[in-house]
Scaffold this motif. Structure first.
Motif, PDB file in Angstrom:
ATOM      1  N   GLU A  76      68.560  85.152 -10.980  1.00 51.12           N
ATOM      2  CA  GLU A  76      68.231  84.093 -11.941  1.00 51.12           C
ATOM      3  C   GLU A  76      68.358  82.708 -11.304  1.00 51.12           C
ATOM      4  OE1 GLU A  76      70.860  84.882 -15.208  1.00 51.12           O
ATOM      5  OE2 GLU A  76      69.622  86.531 -15.947  1.00 51.12           O
ATOM      6  N   ILE A  77      69.392  82.516 -10.499  1.00 54.95           N
ATOM      7  CA  ILE A  77      69.551  81.236  -9.792  1.00 54.95           C
ATOM      8  C   ILE A  77      68.395  81.031  -8.831  1.00 54.95           C
ATOM      9  CG2 ILE A  77      70.918  80.010  -8.046  1.00 54.95           C
ATOM     10  CD1 ILE A  77      73.413  81.150  -9.404  1.00 54.95           C
ATOM     11  N   ASN A  78      68.048  82.068  -8.098  1.00 57.73           N
ATOM     12  CA  ASN A  78      66.947  81.971  -7.151  1.00 57.73           C
ATOM     13  C   ASN A  78      65.638  81.625  -7.866  1.00 57.73           C
ATOM     14  OD1 ASN A  78      65.892  82.367  -4.374  1.00 57.73           O
ATOM     15  ND2 ASN A  78      64.695  83.953  -5.406  1.00 57.73           N
ATOM     16  N   ASP A  79      65.391  82.271  -8.990  1.00 60.81           N
ATOM     17  CA  ASP A  79      64.175  81.984  -9.767  1.00 60.81           C
ATOM     18  C   ASP A  79      64.162  80.537 -10.238  1.00 60.81           C
ATOM     19  OD1 ASP A  79      63.404  84.593  -9.377  1.00 60.81           O
ATOM     20  OD2 ASP A  79      63.935  85.257 -11.403  1.00 60.81           O
ATOM     21  N   TRP A  80      65.311  80.051 -10.682  1.00 61.54           N
ATOM     22  CA  TRP A  80      65.420  78.669 -11.147  1.00 61.54           C
ATOM     23  C   TRP A  80      65.162  77.702  -9.998  1.00 61.54           C
ATOM     24  CZ3 TRP A  80      69.594  75.044 -10.288  1.00 61.54           C
ATOM     25  CH2 TRP A  80      69.520  73.892 -11.085  1.00 61.54           C
ATOM     26  N   LEU A  81      65.742  77.968  -8.842  1.00 64.52           N
ATOM     27  CA  LEU A  81      65.529  77.094  -7.686  1.00 64.52           C
ATOM     28  C   LEU A  81      64.077  77.122  -7.220  1.00 64.52           C
ATOM     29  CD1 LEU A  81      68.777  77.829  -5.655  1.00 64.52           C
ATOM     30  CD2 LEU A  81      68.186  75.712  -6.846  1.00 64.52           C
ATOM     31  N   GLN A  86      58.307  74.996  -6.133  1.00 64.89           N
ATOM     32  CA  GLN A  86      56.915  74.953  -6.575  1.00 64.89           C
ATOM     33  C   GLN A  86      56.487  73.529  -6.902  1.00 64.89           C
ATOM     34  OE1 GLN A  86      56.902  77.693  -9.840  1.00 64.89           O
ATOM     35  NE2 GLN A  86      56.968  79.495  -8.521  1.00 64.89           N
ATOM     36  N   ILE A  87      57.359  72.785  -7.570  1.00 64.39           N
ATOM     37  CA  ILE A  87      57.042  71.387  -7.891  1.00 64.39           C
ATOM     38  C   ILE A  87      56.828  70.595  -6.605  1.00 64.39           C
ATOM     39  CG2 ILE A  87      58.021  69.242  -8.826  1.00 64.39           C
ATOM     40  CD1 ILE A  87      59.388  71.044 -10.976  1.00 64.39           C
ATOM     41  N   LYS A  88      57.714  70.781  -5.626  1.00 56.53           N
ATOM     42  CA  LYS A  88      57.599  70.062  -4.353  1.00 56.53           C
ATOM     43  C   LYS A  88      56.309  70.444  -3.641  1.00 56.53           C
ATOM     44  CE  LYS A  88      60.503  67.198  -3.518  1.00 56.53           C
ATOM     45  NZ  LYS A  88      60.228  65.858  -3.869  1.00 56.53           N
ATOM     46  N   GLU A  89      55.971  71.722  -3.641  1.00 62.99           N
ATOM     47  CA  GLU A  89      54.745  72.169  -2.985  1.00 62.99           C
ATOM     48  C   GLU A  89      53.520  71.554  -3.654  1.00 62.99           C
ATOM     49  OE1 GLU A  89      54.764  76.446  -2.823  1.00 62.99           O
ATOM     50  OE2 GLU A  89      56.428  76.468  -1.389  1.00 62.99           O
ATOM     51  N   GLU A  90      53.524  71.473  -4.975  1.00 61.52           N
ATOM     52  CA  GLU A  90      52.412  70.842  -5.687  1.00 61.52           C
ATOM     53  C   GLU A  90      52.300  69.365  -5.327  1.00 61.52           C
ATOM     54  OE1 GLU A  90      53.105  71.631  -9.832  1.00 61.52           O
ATOM     55  OE2 GLU A  90      52.842  73.795  -9.563  1.00 61.52           O
TER      56      GLU A  90
END
Length: 112
Positions: A76-81, A86-90
């Motif tokens: 769950e932590i990994n998914d949250w991170l 993804q935001i940074k990649e965008e």
């Protein structure tokens, strides 16, 4: 992911216990205490907090307690991170597009 998970991992000794269980697999309280240079009551206290946060599973074998990682909160932590990644990649992709457009505009005006 819960606040209890992050809170439990924020303490360095508990974080080290999680890494130890990741690297070695299931261990007894004694083994954990020995590998980290802790007294048994210290190790037990930290393991209790980790168990309360669902970060470790405990299996009782006679008078021994054997601890292993519970992967769900860590996933769950990994998914949250990953959402931040993804935001940074965008953002990088948009920046790359802007650079390409700027280069194209520069090439057009240079050719005129």
């Amino acid at each position: 992911m819960t606040l209890a998970t992050l809170s439990a991992l924020s303490e360095p000794t508990r974080f080290n216990i999680v890494e130890l269980l990741r690297d070695y697999g299931a261990l007894t309280v004694s083994e954990i205490a020995e590998k980290l240079g802790l007294r048994l009551p210290q190790a037990s206290k930290h393991l209790h907090v980790l168990a309360k946060a669902d970060l470790v599973n405990v299996q009782i074998d006679a008078n021994r307690r054997i601890y292993s990682l519970c992967p769900t909160p860590l996933i769950e932590i990994n998914d949250w991170l990953e959402t931040f990644t993804q935001i940074k990649e965008e953002q990088y992709n948009r920046f790359d597009e802007l650079l390409k457009k700027a280069q194209e505009n520069t090439n057009i005006t240079d050719n005129d």
